[in-house]
Write a protein that holds these residues in place. Structure first.
Motif, mmCIF file in Angstrom:
data_model
loop_
_atom_site.group_PDB
_atom_site.id
_atom_site.type_symbol
_atom_site.label_atom_id
_atom_site.label_comp_id
_atom_site.label_asym_id
_atom_site.label_seq_id
_atom_site.Cartn_x
_atom_site.Cartn_y
_atom_site.Cartn_z
ATOM 1 N N ARG A 346 26.520 24.891 -30.763
ATOM 2 C CA ARG A 346 26.665 26.014 -31.689
ATOM 3 C C ARG A 346 25.301 26.692 -31.842
ATOM 4 N N ILE A 347 25.315 28.008 -32.099
ATOM 5 C CA ILE A 347 24.054 28.743 -32.184
ATOM 6 C C ILE A 347 23.986 29.600 -33.448
ATOM 7 N N LEU A 348 22.766 30.039 -33.766
ATOM 8 C CA LEU A 348 22.493 30.955 -34.860
ATOM 9 C C LEU A 348 21.820 32.185 -34.260
ATOM 10 N N GLU A 371 33.198 34.158 -29.377
ATOM 11 C CA GLU A 371 32.908 34.117 -27.949
ATOM 12 C C GLU A 371 31.610 33.379 -27.638
ATOM 13 N N ILE A 372 30.616 33.496 -28.495
ATOM 14 C CA ILE A 372 29.300 32.907 -28.198
ATOM 15 C C ILE A 372 29.060 31.601 -28.947
ATOM 16 N N LEU A 373 30.087 31.126 -29.671
ATOM 17 C CA LEU A 373 29.987 29.896 -30.477
ATOM 18 C C LEU A 373 28.848 29.993 -31.491
ATOM 19 N N ALA A 374 28.812 31.099 -32.217
ATOM 20 C CA ALA A 374 27.775 31.318 -33.226
ATOM 21 C C ALA A 374 28.306 31.005 -34.615
ATOM 22 N N ASN A 401 19.059 30.708 -31.538
ATOM 23 C CA ASN A 401 18.591 29.331 -31.748
ATOM 24 C C ASN A 401 19.776 28.372 -31.828
ATOM 25 N N LYS A 402 19.571 27.191 -31.220
ATOM 26 C CA LYS A 402 20.617 26.176 -31.289
ATOM 27 C C LYS A 402 20.665 25.592 -32.696
ATOM 28 N N LYS A 403 21.877 25.439 -33.205
ATOM 29 C CA LYS A 403 22.042 24.856 -34.542
ATOM 30 C C LYS A 403 21.776 23.351 -34.467
ATOM 31 N N SER A 404 20.950 22.887 -35.379
ATOM 32 C CA SER A 404 20.648 21.450 -35.388
ATOM 33 C C SER A 404 21.838 20.679 -35.959
ATOM 34 N N ASN A 405 22.047 19.468 -35.439
ATOM 35 C CA ASN A 405 23.191 18.664 -35.888
ATOM 36 C C ASN A 405 22.957 18.117 -37.294
#
Length: 405
Positions: A346-348, A371-374, A401-405
């Motif tokens: 997932r991204i921001l 579409e972009i998993l944001a 930026n990748k979302k941190s888990n």
């Protein structure tokens, strides 16, 4: 192309852990697109077997090449991409995996006599995961047999119509320089008969998806919207008619849409009245005509044999906004890939304020995020250390930026 198709399959199969451990789903219980490619695969097996039995390996190879390129890669995989990377591992996704696996496995066997090393590589990569064959080599398996009950000629004919119509529409887009990511409103397709009307309706969703068109409208063969004119092809008719060429050319120029469609659909008796008086019959067909289509304001027309399409190339503001959203999705997906993100990450996303496009993109915010998993998409006044992109000639600064888990 075959290598890239395998790589696509392997990428998503590894993500979902597909190893063909489930029971084989009957073909009739799979989506129609799966039924079509399996039907085409069995038709291919039949064609390859006939050619090899006739000592025609070149023809067999060309049939395989055409299947892999035109049907499997450029049509089936392209139309089914979302099935592999969207949704849960349930019935539809299992159907997609089993179908593509069966195509790749069968192709590895079909090419084994003429491309032995590549066939071995492909078979080994597949079988070491699924263990569907006890043997370690494709050359120790039996040559595949085609299944009559899995061949559906009507479905193959209908899908060919969808492919041809899509090809014509895409050729128009290329001609007028409108990207496929830019949605368009409508295409008109004249139908020769009730059977063609049925096939267009059944293929409508595929045509719309493949060409990014909102509506498909079917016209009668004798419609007044798309007006065709016919001229005699002197190159083909001159040899056949000799002194009667001038008369035939005059008759052909009188043809309306209906008569033109009849000729394009098969042999047509040009001198029916004269035949009743004892003259020799004159038959003409599609290659004897040169077809010209009247221009239609706001539309572009293309023909292929008896198939004609008229594409509405007017881009409204709403269509333009959606096109901008699709372009942004493409740019963000490229950034995801360049950053080495996993398919499921997932991204921001933050974007620098830009009055020229901001409202249009926010109108399609939900679509873009899906579409972009944001998990978020925000516009802010200033972007520090961002990435410069262009969306239809409009410059934007973005941070992904990748979302941190």
């Amino acid at each position: 192309t075959l290598y890239n198709t395998y790589q696509f399959f392997a990428l998503y199969a590894n993500v979902d852990g597909f190893a063909y451990q489930e029971e084989r789903i009957p073909v009739e219980n799979r989506p129609e697109i799966d039924q079509w490619i399996i039907s085409s695969l069995n038709t291919l097996i039949k064609t390859v077997e006939e050619n090899l039995n006739a000592y025609e390996p070149t023809q067999a190879g060309r049939a395989i090449e055409d299947f892999v390129d035109a049907h499997l890669s450029n049509w089936y995989v392209r139309l089914c991409r979302r099935r592999f990377w969207k949704g849960e591992y349930e019935h539809d996704k299992k159907c997609a995996y089993q179908t593509l696996y069966e195509c790749l496995e069968t192709i590895s066997q079909l090419i084994a006599p003429i491309a032995p090393f590549f066939g071995e590589w492909l078979f080994s990569n597949l079988n070491k995961v699924t263990n569907r064959f006890e043997t370690e080599s494709v050359h120790h398996t039996l040559f595949p047999k085609w299944k009559e009950n899995e061949i559906n000629p009507d479905l193959e004919k209908r899908m060919q119509l969808a492919q041809d119509a899509s090809s014509l529409i895409l050729s128009i887009r290329k001609k007028v320089n409108i990207k496929v990511r830019q949605p368009l409103q409508k295409v008109f397709i004249p139908a020769l008969d009730a059977d063609m009307v049925k096939n267009i309706k059944l293929a409508e969703d595929i045509i719309k998806t493949e060409t990014n068109i909102k509506e498909v409208e079917i016209l009668d063969a004798g419609n007044d919207f798309i007006r065709k004119k016919a001229k005699a092809n002197f190159k083909t008719l001159g040899k056949k008619l000799g002194a009667k060429m001038k008369w035939a050319a005059s008759e052909i120029e009188k043809f309306d849409n209906v008569l033109i469609e009849k000729v394009q659909n098969g042999d047509y008796l040009l001198n029916e009245k004269e035949v009743s008086n004892g003259e020799e019959p004159i038959y003409i067909n599609a290659e004897d005509l040169e077809i010209i289509t009247d221009s239609i304001p706001g539309y572009e027309v293309a023909n292929k044999g008896s198939l004609t399409v008229a594409l509405d190339i007017t881009i409204t503001q709403l269509l333009q906004n959606e096109g901008n959203a699709r372009e942004l999705v493409n740019r963000i997906q490229n950034i995801r890939k360049e950053n080495g993100y996993e398919l499921t990450d997932r991204i921001l996303v933050t974007i620098g304020d830009n009055a020229a496009i901001q409202l249009a993109l926010m109108e399609f915010k939900d679509y873009i995020c899906r579409e972009i998993l944001a998990d978020s998409l925000e516009f802010i006044p200033v972007i520090d250390n961002g990435i410069a992109i262009e969306v239809n000639d409009i410059s934007l600064m973005v941070n992904v930026n990748k979302k941190s888990n």
